[in-house]
Design an enzyme around this catalytic site. Structure first.
Site, mmCIF file in Angstrom:
data_model
loop_
_atom_site.group_PDB
_atom_site.id
_atom_site.type_symbol
_atom_site.label_atom_id
_atom_site.label_comp_id
_atom_site.label_asym_id
_atom_site.label_seq_id
_atom_site.Cartn_x
_atom_site.Cartn_y
_atom_site.Cartn_z
ATOM 1 N N MET A 79 -1.524 50.030 20.968
ATOM 2 C CA MET A 79 -0.964 49.627 19.681
ATOM 3 C C MET A 79 0.210 50.529 19.263
ATOM 4 O O MET A 79 0.429 51.593 19.844
ATOM 5 C CB MET A 79 -2.048 49.657 18.607
ATOM 6 C CG MET A 79 -3.190 48.675 18.859
ATOM 7 S SD MET A 79 -4.489 48.750 17.599
ATOM 8 C CE MET A 79 -3.611 48.137 16.151
ATOM 9 N N HIS A 80 0.952 50.056 18.247
ATOM 10 C CA HIS A 80 1.928 50.853 17.493
ATOM 11 C C HIS A 80 3.233 51.150 18.203
ATOM 12 O O HIS A 80 4.163 51.651 17.572
ATOM 13 C CB HIS A 80 1.327 52.196 17.042
ATOM 14 C CG HIS A 80 -0.031 52.125 16.446
ATOM 15 N ND1 HIS A 80 -0.327 51.333 15.363
ATOM 16 C CD2 HIS A 80 -1.190 52.748 16.783
ATOM 17 C CE1 HIS A 80 -1.596 51.477 15.051
ATOM 18 N NE2 HIS A 80 -2.152 52.316 15.889
ATOM 19 N N ASP A 236 -5.558 46.772 21.536
ATOM 20 C CA ASP A 236 -6.595 47.163 22.485
ATOM 21 C C ASP A 236 -7.972 47.305 21.851
ATOM 22 O O ASP A 236 -8.986 46.894 22.448
ATOM 23 C CB ASP A 236 -6.208 48.443 23.231
ATOM 24 C CG ASP A 236 -5.756 49.578 22.326
ATOM 25 O OD1 ASP A 236 -5.827 49.438 21.079
ATOM 26 O OD2 ASP A 236 -5.332 50.618 22.860
#
Length: 491
Positions: A79-80, A236
């Site tokens: 992520m991110h 995830d």
């Protein structure tokens, strides 16, 4: 047959799952992280695509007939990460990853510009999130920032290569700080705070919805039917939850991967940003979740193996298991990439405290296992402040294979740990489940059943009592060293 692809930090995993939800095959391809400066963490998106091709090629070589019968593909990913594209969809710079800590000053600036950030996004600004990274780019690479036409999360850049579509889904997009998490839509206010608008963002879907079809040339290379449906997928952690059936309110898992996560599913938006608890959308419609996140978990064991010259992590675990001496005050702080919950401190560092002439490799390994467990326990305290008591956790991730670590974790947390069959497959299996939902339109509860529990580890009161004094020292050390961590980084 359904294909799940998980773009992790250390590698790409691809799995094949049949209509009976049996794992037919799996394949992985490794990735490296670039750290060109202190606090930086980057990857070249082209490396993601190459690793995805290698992982899928491994499945095709082993299971050509099954690959030819694939009906849907699901995506999961770290992520991110900020993947910046120009008007021609060309990558402008290496992707800035979730564990990058450079944008601490930009976090403060973002909260100044958007005082309602925490109420809308459900999270405080932290360097790992996507929005502060764009403020950093605007400040330090202004010409590049003006060329940005789209910002995609890592797995969504893979989707672009696969389908040609700019699309994302809510669980991953909730980690950007641009999403109104309660409304499940982009926030014009938060986007404007970083000089962006909705035109810079991909279209949003629930994780079980189709977002496009696989390009013919990619289908031919991968050995799957042309036009195969590509599901929206999930970040995830949400994908891991779908994979192990953590979708009902109150159900929870512990992920012991590169990072460490405590994840609790819910049916409402319930933020507690002051303690660094993340409140995100789940991958399924009408669901949210809360997370406690530590940036270094199983990666600490890899670090210790390299540091001490162990053959590999498994060999180091065996030495930790056989270590029979009293560790005394030996404590490890696992903050190798800074920390999120509960400290929100990008300057925090890894520390071994209490070394003596008698300290051996097995003792260091045991201290690493305990330090990660203590950090999980700190995260559980913060998580339960945001909601009710969590009674038990499913365990997923590569570190879940260690029986010793399981005993330490259960005793430090004071909760039973359930180990499911196939839990180590994690997000990739959840991505395959989401692919199935996108193709069949079945009810999520029908497909996202909990996995069969292989065994349960109960807390050990004797071990818990032995851990208690080191846990107290662990918590004190972080407080004592906080100023020193910042000084070391010149902050």
């Amino acid at each position: 047959m359904y294909l799940g692809i998980d773009l992790g930090t250390s590698g790409v995993k691809a799995v094949l799952v049949d209509a009976a939800q049996r794992l037919v095959g799996q394949s992985t391809a490794p990735l490296e992280v670039s750290r060109p400066h202190p606090l930086w963490s980057e990857q070249d998106p082209e490396d993601w695509w190459a690793a995805t091709g290698r992982a899928v090629a491994g499945l095709r070589a082993a299971h050509p007939d099954a690959m030819a019968a694939v009906r849907g593909i699901g995506l999961s990913g770290q992520m991110h990460g900020a993947t910046l594209l120009d008007k021609g969809d060309r990558v402008l710079r290496p992707a800035i990853l979730w564990n990058d800590g450079r944008s601490g000053a930009e976090c403060a600036e973002l909260e100044r510009r958007a005082p309602t950030l925490r109420a809308i996004a459900g999270n405080r600004a932290m360097p790992g999130f996507t929005a502060p990274k764009l403020l950093w780019v605007a400040a330090h690479e202004p010409d590049l920032f003006t060329a940005v036409a789209k910002v995609l999360l890592p797995k969504d850049w893979l989707r672009l290569r696969m389908t040609g579509d700019h699309a994302s889904e809510l669980s991953d997009s909730a980690g950007t700080l641009w999403l109104d998490v309660g409304r499940r839509a982009w926030s014009d206010e938060l986007l404007a705070a970083t000089g962006l608008g909705e035109a810079h963002m991909p279209r949003l879907y629930d994780g079980c919805q189709p977002t496009g079809a696989l390009r013919a040339e990619v289908a031919a290379e991968w050995g799957v039917p042309p036009g195969t449906v590509v599901a929206a997928g999930a970040g995830d952690n949400a994908a891991g939850a779908v994979g192990v059936g953590v979708v009902a309110p109150g159900s929870a898992f512990l992920s012991l991967g590169t990072s460490g996560v405590l994840f609790v599913s819910g049916d409402r938006f319930a933020p507690n940003s002051e303690r660094g608890v993340h409140a995100f959308c789940h991958a399924l419609p009408g669901r949210w979740h809360q997370m406690s996140v530590m940036l270094s978990a199983a990666s600490c064991l890899s670090f210790a193996a390299r540091l001490t010259g162990a053959v590999d992590e498994a060999a180091l675990l065996r030495e930790a298991e056989s270590h029979g001496g009293d560790l005394g005050p030996l404590v490890f702080l696992p903050y190798l990439s800074g920390e999120r919950t509960p400290h929100n401190d990008p300057h925090a560092k890894g520390v071994f405290f209490g070394l003596t002439h008698d300290t051996d490799r097995g003792a260091l390994a045991r201290a690493v296992l305990e330090g990660v467990a203590f950090a999980f326990a700190d995260g559980l305290n913060a998580l339960e402040e945001a909601g009710g008591r969590v009674e038990r956790f499913l365990v997923i991730g590569g570190g879940a294979r260690s029986a010793l670590w399981g005993r330490i974790l259960a005793s430090a947390l004071g909760r039973p740990l359930d180990y499911p069959e196939g839990g180590e497959v994690g997000p990739a299996f959840g991505a395959a489940r989401l692919a199935r939902l996108a193709v069949t339109g079945e009810e999520p509860e029908t497909v996202c059943q909990p996995l069969e529990i292989r065994h349960t580890v109960e807390p050990d009161p004797i071990l818990a009592a032995a851990l208690a004094p080191r846990r107290r020292l662990f918590r004190r050390l972080y407080g004592d060293l906080t100023a020193a961590f910042r000084e070391a980084d010149g902050a």
